[in-house]
Motif scaffolding. Structure first.
Motif, PDB file in Angstrom:
ATOM      1  N   ALA A   1     -34.534   6.345 -33.834  1.00 42.21           N
ATOM      2  CA  ALA A   1     -33.607   6.943 -34.328  1.00 42.21           C
ATOM      3  C   ALA A   1     -32.627   5.946 -34.844  1.00 42.21           C
ATOM      4  CB  ALA A   1     -32.947   8.354 -33.955  1.00 42.21           C
ATOM      5  N   SER A   2     -32.029   5.100 -34.137  1.00 41.38           N
ATOM      6  CA  SER A   2     -31.132   4.295 -34.492  1.00 41.38           C
ATOM      7  C   SER A   2     -31.442   3.300 -35.381  1.00 41.38           C
ATOM      8  CB  SER A   2     -30.506   3.687 -33.037  1.00 41.38           C
ATOM      9  OG  SER A   2     -30.116   4.649 -32.150  1.00 41.38           O
TER      10      SER A   2
ATOM     11  N   ALA B   1     -24.484   9.714 -24.294  1.00 33.04           N
ATOM     12  CA  ALA B   1     -24.304  11.045 -24.997  1.00 33.04           C
ATOM     13  C   ALA B   1     -24.967  12.195 -24.421  1.00 33.04           C
ATOM     14  CB  ALA B   1     -24.755  10.824 -26.302  1.00 33.04           C
ATOM     15  N   VAL B   2     -26.161  12.081 -23.878  1.00 29.37           N
ATOM     16  CA  VAL B   2     -26.895  13.077 -23.059  1.00 29.37           C
ATOM     17  C   VAL B   2     -26.097  13.787 -21.784  1.00 29.37           C
ATOM     18  CG1 VAL B   2     -28.818  13.730 -21.519  1.00 29.37           C
ATOM     19  CG2 VAL B   2     -29.150  12.372 -23.635  1.00 29.37           C
ATOM     20  N   ASN B   3     -25.597  12.834 -21.279  1.00 29.35           N
ATOM     21  CA  ASN B   3     -24.464  13.288 -19.906  1.00 29.35           C
ATOM     22  C   ASN B   3     -23.315  14.020 -20.555  1.00 29.35           C
ATOM     23  OD1 ASN B   3     -26.377  12.016 -18.169  1.00 29.35           O
ATOM     24  ND2 ASN B   3     -25.645   9.949 -18.231  1.00 29.35           N
TER      25      ASN B   3
ATOM     26  N   VAL C   1     -31.487  16.944 -28.652  1.00 26.08           N
ATOM     27  CA  VAL C   1     -31.639  16.747 -30.135  1.00 26.08           C
ATOM     28  C   VAL C   1     -30.181  15.888 -30.693  1.00 26.08           C
ATOM     29  CG1 VAL C   1     -31.979  17.376 -32.375  1.00 26.08           C
ATOM     30  CG2 VAL C   1     -33.050  18.545 -30.362  1.00 26.08           C
ATOM     31  N   PHE C   2     -29.129  16.401 -30.380  1.00 26.57           N
ATOM     32  CA  PHE C   2     -28.027  15.715 -30.933  1.00 26.57           C
ATOM     33  C   PHE C   2     -27.534  14.134 -30.232  1.00 26.57           C
ATOM     34  CE2 PHE C   2     -23.244  14.932 -30.832  1.00 26.57           C
ATOM     35  CZ  PHE C   2     -23.376  14.531 -32.225  1.00 26.57           C
ATOM     36  N   ALA C   3     -27.745  14.408 -29.058  1.00 25.91           N
ATOM     37  CA  ALA C   3     -27.612  13.104 -28.158  1.00 25.91           C
ATOM     38  C   ALA C   3     -28.437  11.982 -28.483  1.00 25.91           C
ATOM     39  CB  ALA C   3     -27.473  13.458 -26.775  1.00 25.91           C
ATOM     40  N   VAL C   4     -29.619  12.291 -28.903  1.00 26.48           N
ATOM     41  CA  VAL C   4     -30.670  11.343 -29.194  1.00 26.48           C
ATOM     42  C   VAL C   4     -30.836  11.080 -30.517  1.00 26.48           C
ATOM     43  CG1 VAL C   4     -33.041  10.771 -29.028  1.00 26.48           C
ATOM     44  CG2 VAL C   4     -31.904  11.702 -26.967  1.00 26.48           C
TER      45      VAL C   4
ATOM     46  N   VAL D   1     -26.835  11.206 -32.459  1.00 32.86           N
ATOM     47  CA  VAL D   1     -25.674   9.996 -31.924  1.00 32.86           C
ATOM     48  C   VAL D   1     -26.706   8.792 -32.489  1.00 32.86           C
ATOM     49  CG1 VAL D   1     -25.083   8.905 -30.323  1.00 32.86           C
ATOM     50  CG2 VAL D   1     -24.759  11.069 -30.246  1.00 32.86           C
ATOM     51  N   GLY D   2     -28.006   8.763 -32.145  1.00 33.83           N
ATOM     52  CA  GLY D   2     -28.681   7.525 -32.805  1.00 33.83           C
ATOM     53  C   GLY D   2     -28.688   7.222 -34.250  1.00 33.83           C
ATOM     54  N   GLY D   3     -28.762   8.553 -35.063  1.00 31.06           N
ATOM     55  CA  GLY D   3     -28.714   8.134 -36.423  1.00 31.06           C
ATOM     56  C   GLY D   3     -27.519   7.735 -37.085  1.00 31.06           C
TER      57      GLY D   3
END
Length: 392
Positions: free
Chosen positions: A269-270, A297-299, A313-316, A319-321
């Motif tokens: 994603a990043s 970000a997951v934590n 979904v948001f954390a990976v 945040v990655g994008g």
């Protein structure tokens, strides 16, 4: 028409569809409880079918039509005026339509991970349909369709750089996922571990392979740029997998398979927005940082903010994008104003419209299933099927 370009994008189109069916379905399906795995498959498959039809009816025209800087219009609805001889660059336009359709499929499918195990099936279909047409397609037009965020738009000659969807796909899906997870509230039982980590690994591996079409295909040509995009995509995924696992080992004493492959998705994603603008060394840096950044970000989302974004979904993805989009400016391939400004504009637009759509759709069909359905599992209660019959 260029035959080599056309052949490559035909392959890339198949690869991107492979990301959703079966890659994403298996990745998400393995992470839920056994009683909900078929509902995840159902969501991914039904979204793929519905988005395909809607992309043909209006989505493609809204995204790539000849409208204004904000809206593509409906001039190309139902592929009006497009036949086998129509060209988009060096490609048949109908192939460009099909390639972009696979992006329109996977973006709302990514959101599935936020609401699994407690969402109403009717809500999934209606929200996904409206969201693709009113959020994804317009944002695609703004950035990839010559809209107001692209070159020559509000940021001047150099507009936002988003090679394969850091903003268009990952930021929009991540923010919408967070919105729905917040509105739904937490699962009644969110301490159960993934029922099949093997599915998760297989799905992640399929996503990794499919991502070659996602990023490499976004070059829209069979050339060195596509080869470099593919290469940096692979290196970022590998680096993020290792950094996630190492960080997990340092913090918790053990590196898990689910963590390792989640790091893969974070790295993919990043690198997505930057894959056409950076080289191997920069990709290694992006992936290494992403594996740690997305894990933290997951934590943060789970334990500090207390939002049950079920499969992160948001954390990976979100945040990655966002991180990858910022790194384009950090490495000098884009302007800070265009990268940060576009993230802010698209983020605000996605947040507001996603909230409005979720509220409106919930007036038509329930957002969340009842307690009994959630307890018994969506597979049997909603779809009348079981994934595993242990008596046979």
């Amino acid at each position: 028409m260029n035959g080599a370009d056309t052949a490559w994008i035909i392959v890339a189109t198949a690869l991107v569809l492979f990301m959703t069916l079966p890659g994403l379905a298996l990745f998400y399906g393995g992470l839920v409880r056994a009683r909900n795995v078929l509902s995840v498959f159902m969501h991914c498959y039904a979204i793929a079918c519905l988005m395909s039809v809607l992309w043909f009816i209006a989505g493609y025209s809204i995204a790539f039509g000849d409208g204004n800087g904000y809206w593509g219009g409906l001039g190309k609805a139902f592929l009006n005026g497009i036949d086998a001889n129509s060209l988009s660059g060096t490609l048949p336009e109908v192939l460009f339509f099909a390639f972009q359709m696979t992006f329109a499929i996977i973006t709302p499918a990514l959101i599935v991970g936020a609401y699994v195990e407690r969402i109403g099936f009717g809500f999934v279909l209606l929200f996904s349909a409206l969201w693709m047409l009113l959020v994804y397609a317009p944002v695609t037009h703004w950035i990839w369709g010559g809209g107001f965020l692209a070159d020559g738009g509000i940021f001047g000659d150099t507009g936002v750089k988003d090679f394969a969807g850091g903003i268009v796909v990952h930021e929009t899906a991540g923010i919408a996922a967070l919105v729905i997870a917040f509105l739904l509230g937490p699962r009644r039982n969110h301490t159960t571990p993934p029922h099949n980590p093997g599915y998760v690994m297989i799905g992640a591996a399929m996503l990794w392979v499919g991502w070659f079409g996602f990023n490499g295909g976004s070059q829209l040509a069979a050339d060195g740029g596509a080869a470099m995009a593919l290469t940096v995509t692979h290196l970022s995924a590998a680096a993020a997998s290792l950094s996630w696992a190492l960080w997990e080992r340092i913090k918790y004493g053990k590196a898990s398979l689910v963590g390792l492959v989640t790091g893969t998705i974070a790295g993919l994603a990043s690198i997505t927005p930057a894959s056409g603008f950076v080289g191997p060394v920069e990709a290694l840096m992006i992936g290494t940082i992403a594996g740690i950044l997305c894990q933290e970000a997951v934590n943060l989302i789970r334990n500090k903010v207390k939002i049950d974004d079920t499969l992160d979904v948001f954390a990976v993805h979100g945040v990655g994008g966002i991180f990858g989009t910022i790194m384009i400016a950090a490495f000098g391939a884009g302007t800070w104003a265009a990268q940060l400004g576009s993230l802010a504009i698209v983020g605000a637009f996605t947040l507001v419209v996603s909230v409005i759509l979720a509220k409106l759709v919930s007036l038509v069909t329930p957002l969340r299933v009842d307690v009994e359905t959630e307890t018994n599992g969506l597979d049997l209660s909603v779809h009348g099927e079981r994934a595993y019959d242990h008596s046979s």
